[in-house]
Design a protein around this motif. Structure first.
Motif, PDB file in Angstrom:
ATOM      1  N   ARG A  18    -102.016 -58.632 -75.966  1.00  0.00           N
ATOM      2  CA  ARG A  18    -103.433 -58.931 -76.185  1.00  0.00           C
ATOM      3  C   ARG A  18    -104.283 -57.690 -75.944  1.00  0.00           C
ATOM      4  NH1 ARG A  18    -105.149 -64.290 -73.151  1.00  0.00           N
ATOM      5  NH2 ARG A  18    -107.134 -63.616 -74.051  1.00  0.00           N
ATOM      6  N   LEU A  19    -103.971 -56.950 -74.885  1.00  0.00           N
ATOM      7  CA  LEU A  19    -104.727 -55.730 -74.582  1.00  0.00           C
ATOM      8  C   LEU A  19    -104.535 -54.688 -75.683  1.00  0.00           C
ATOM      9  CD1 LEU A  19    -103.972 -55.446 -70.763  1.00  0.00           C
ATOM     10  CD2 LEU A  19    -106.163 -56.060 -71.809  1.00  0.00           C
ATOM     11  N   LEU A  20    -103.317 -54.555 -76.180  1.00  0.00           N
ATOM     12  CA  LEU A  20    -103.039 -53.590 -77.249  1.00  0.00           C
ATOM     13  C   LEU A  20    -103.708 -53.987 -78.565  1.00  0.00           C
ATOM     14  CD1 LEU A  20     -99.305 -52.738 -76.519  1.00  0.00           C
ATOM     15  CD2 LEU A  20    -101.303 -51.256 -76.181  1.00  0.00           C
ATOM     16  N   ASP A  21    -103.976 -55.282 -78.725  1.00  0.00           N
ATOM     17  CA  ASP A  21    -104.697 -55.760 -79.918  1.00  0.00           C
ATOM     18  C   ASP A  21    -106.207 -55.557 -79.792  1.00  0.00           C
ATOM     19  OD1 ASP A  21    -102.410 -56.509 -81.257  1.00  0.00           O
ATOM     20  OD2 ASP A  21    -102.537 -58.622 -80.656  1.00  0.00           O
ATOM     21  N   GLY A  22    -106.647 -54.970 -78.673  1.00  0.00           N
ATOM     22  CA  GLY A  22    -108.063 -54.681 -78.496  1.00  0.00           C
ATOM     23  C   GLY A  22    -108.838 -55.745 -77.743  1.00  0.00           C
ATOM     24  N   GLU A  23    -108.155 -56.779 -77.271  1.00  0.00           N
ATOM     25  CA  GLU A  23    -108.843 -57.818 -76.508  1.00  0.00           C
ATOM     26  C   GLU A  23    -109.147 -57.322 -75.102  1.00  0.00           C
ATOM     27  OE1 GLU A  23    -107.471 -61.900 -76.599  1.00  0.00           O
ATOM     28  OE2 GLU A  23    -106.109 -61.352 -78.238  1.00  0.00           O
ATOM     29  N   ARG A  24    -110.184 -57.899 -74.530  1.00  0.00           N
ATOM     30  CA  ARG A  24    -110.524 -57.665 -73.127  1.00  0.00           C
ATOM     31  C   ARG A  24    -110.285 -58.969 -72.393  1.00  0.00           C
ATOM     32  NH1 ARG A  24    -114.501 -53.137 -72.301  1.00  0.00           N
ATOM     33  NH2 ARG A  24    -114.153 -51.840 -74.144  1.00  0.00           N
ATOM     34  N   ILE A  25    -109.671 -58.887 -71.217  1.00  0.00           N
ATOM     35  CA  ILE A  25    -109.238 -60.088 -70.509  1.00  0.00           C
ATOM     36  C   ILE A  25    -109.790 -60.076 -69.086  1.00  0.00           C
ATOM     37  CG2 ILE A  25    -107.250 -61.433 -69.737  1.00  0.00           C
ATOM     38  CD1 ILE A  25    -105.595 -59.947 -71.870  1.00  0.00           C
ATOM     39  N   SER A  26    -110.328 -61.218 -68.657  1.00  0.00           N
ATOM     40  CA  SER A  26    -110.776 -61.384 -67.273  1.00  0.00           C
ATOM     41  C   SER A  26    -109.991 -62.536 -66.641  1.00  0.00           C
ATOM     42  CB  SER A  26    -112.268 -61.686 -67.228  1.00  0.00           C
ATOM     43  OG  SER A  26    -112.533 -62.943 -67.817  1.00  0.00           O
ATOM     44  N   GLN A  27    -110.079 -62.670 -65.324  1.00  0.00           N
ATOM     45  CA  GLN A  27    -109.337 -63.720 -64.630  1.00  0.00           C
ATOM     46  C   GLN A  27    -109.725 -65.122 -65.105  1.00  0.00           C
ATOM     47  OE1 GLN A  27    -106.616 -63.583 -62.335  1.00  0.00           O
ATOM     48  NE2 GLN A  27    -106.673 -65.683 -63.053  1.00  0.00           N
ATOM     49  N   PRO A  28    -111.020 -65.431 -65.296  1.00  0.00           N
ATOM     50  CA  PRO A  28    -111.333 -66.781 -65.797  1.00  0.00           C
ATOM     51  C   PRO A  28    -110.672 -67.080 -67.152  1.00  0.00           C
ATOM     52  CG  PRO A  28    -113.302 -65.775 -64.903  1.00  0.00           C
ATOM     53  CD  PRO A  28    -112.245 -64.707 -64.937  1.00  0.00           C
ATOM     54  N   GLN A  29    -110.614 -66.093 -68.036  1.00  0.00           N
ATOM     55  CA  GLN A  29    -109.935 -66.293 -69.324  1.00  0.00           C
ATOM     56  C   GLN A  29    -108.439 -66.496 -69.118  1.00  0.00           C
ATOM     57  OE1 GLN A  29    -111.204 -62.537 -70.861  1.00  0.00           O
ATOM     58  NE2 GLN A  29    -112.542 -63.484 -72.399  1.00  0.00           N
ATOM     59  N   ALA A  30    -107.854 -65.697 -68.240  1.00  0.00           N
ATOM     60  CA  ALA A  30    -106.413 -65.779 -67.986  1.00  0.00           C
ATOM     61  C   ALA A  30    -106.051 -67.114 -67.332  1.00  0.00           C
ATOM     62  CB  ALA A  30    -105.967 -64.619 -67.109  1.00  0.00           C
ATOM     63  N   ALA A  31    -106.919 -67.617 -66.466  1.00  0.00           N
ATOM     64  CA  ALA A  31    -106.649 -68.890 -65.790  1.00  0.00           C
ATOM     65  C   ALA A  31    -106.576 -70.042 -66.791  1.00  0.00           C
ATOM     66  CB  ALA A  31    -107.716 -69.168 -64.739  1.00  0.00           C
ATOM     67  N   GLN A  32    -107.325 -69.953 -67.870  1.00  0.00           N
ATOM     68  CA  GLN A  32    -107.269 -70.993 -68.908  1.00  0.00           C
ATOM     69  C   GLN A  32    -105.896 -71.028 -69.566  1.00  0.00           C
ATOM     70  OE1 GLN A  32    -110.509 -70.042 -71.539  1.00  0.00           O
ATOM     71  NE2 GLN A  32    -112.045 -70.931 -70.170  1.00  0.00           N
ATOM     72  N   GLU A  33    -105.157 -69.937 -69.448  1.00  0.00           N
ATOM     73  CA  GLU A  33    -103.815 -69.849 -70.018  1.00  0.00           C
ATOM     74  C   GLU A  33    -102.736 -69.873 -68.931  1.00  0.00           C
ATOM     75  OE1 GLU A  33    -103.706 -66.601 -72.765  1.00  0.00           O
ATOM     76  OE2 GLU A  33    -105.706 -67.098 -73.496  1.00  0.00           O
ATOM     77  N   GLN A  34    -103.067 -70.423 -67.777  1.00  0.00           N
ATOM     78  CA  GLN A  34    -102.130 -70.604 -66.664  1.00  0.00           C
ATOM     79  C   GLN A  34    -101.669 -69.304 -66.015  1.00  0.00           C
ATOM     80  OE1 GLN A  34    -101.799 -73.887 -65.834  1.00  0.00           O
ATOM     81  NE2 GLN A  34    -103.208 -74.132 -67.544  1.00  0.00           N
ATOM     82  N   CYS A  35    -102.459 -68.243 -66.119  1.00  0.00           N
ATOM     83  CA  CYS A  35    -102.167 -66.996 -65.413  1.00  0.00           C
ATOM     84  C   CYS A  35    -103.119 -66.925 -64.228  1.00  0.00           C
ATOM     85  CB  CYS A  35    -102.369 -65.784 -66.330  1.00  0.00           C
ATOM     86  SG  CYS A  35    -102.105 -64.206 -65.484  1.00  0.00           S
TER      87      CYS A  35
END
Length: 89
Positions: A18-35
């Motif tokens: 996801r990061l290599l595809d140019g996305e930016r990720i935060s913990q609230p976003q990651a938590a929605q995906e069980q991370c």
């Protein structure tokens, strides 16, 4: 040096892609995906030489991203030697 590292987990590979595809990720976003421990996943990705950068958001969350122009750390052998500030006397 990197040969002693554990391979990236499936979750770490998914985050890295996801990061290599140019996305930016935060913990609230990651938590929605069980991370639940994004910081730990990013730490392991960085150990494998990826230059994951972060910006602090309101609420003290970090927004992680990879700059497409500089996705990996420079190996020590490839670093340039810079002159000392002020020159040599």
């Amino acid at each position: 040096m990197m040969s002693n590292l554990k391979p990236l987990s499936r979750q770490e590979h998914a985050i890295l892609n996801r990061l290599l595809d140019g996305e930016r990720i935060s913990q609230p976003q990651a938590a929605q995906e069980q991370c639940w421990r994004l910081g730990a996943r990013i730490h392991n990705i960085r150990k494998h030489g990826w230059y994951v950068q972060a910006t602090i958001l309101p609420g003290r969350f970090k927004l992680y991203y990879i700059d497409a122009d500089c996705p990996r750390f420079i190996d020590c052998d490839e670093q340039l030697a810079l002159p000392l500030e002020g020159g040599v006397r």
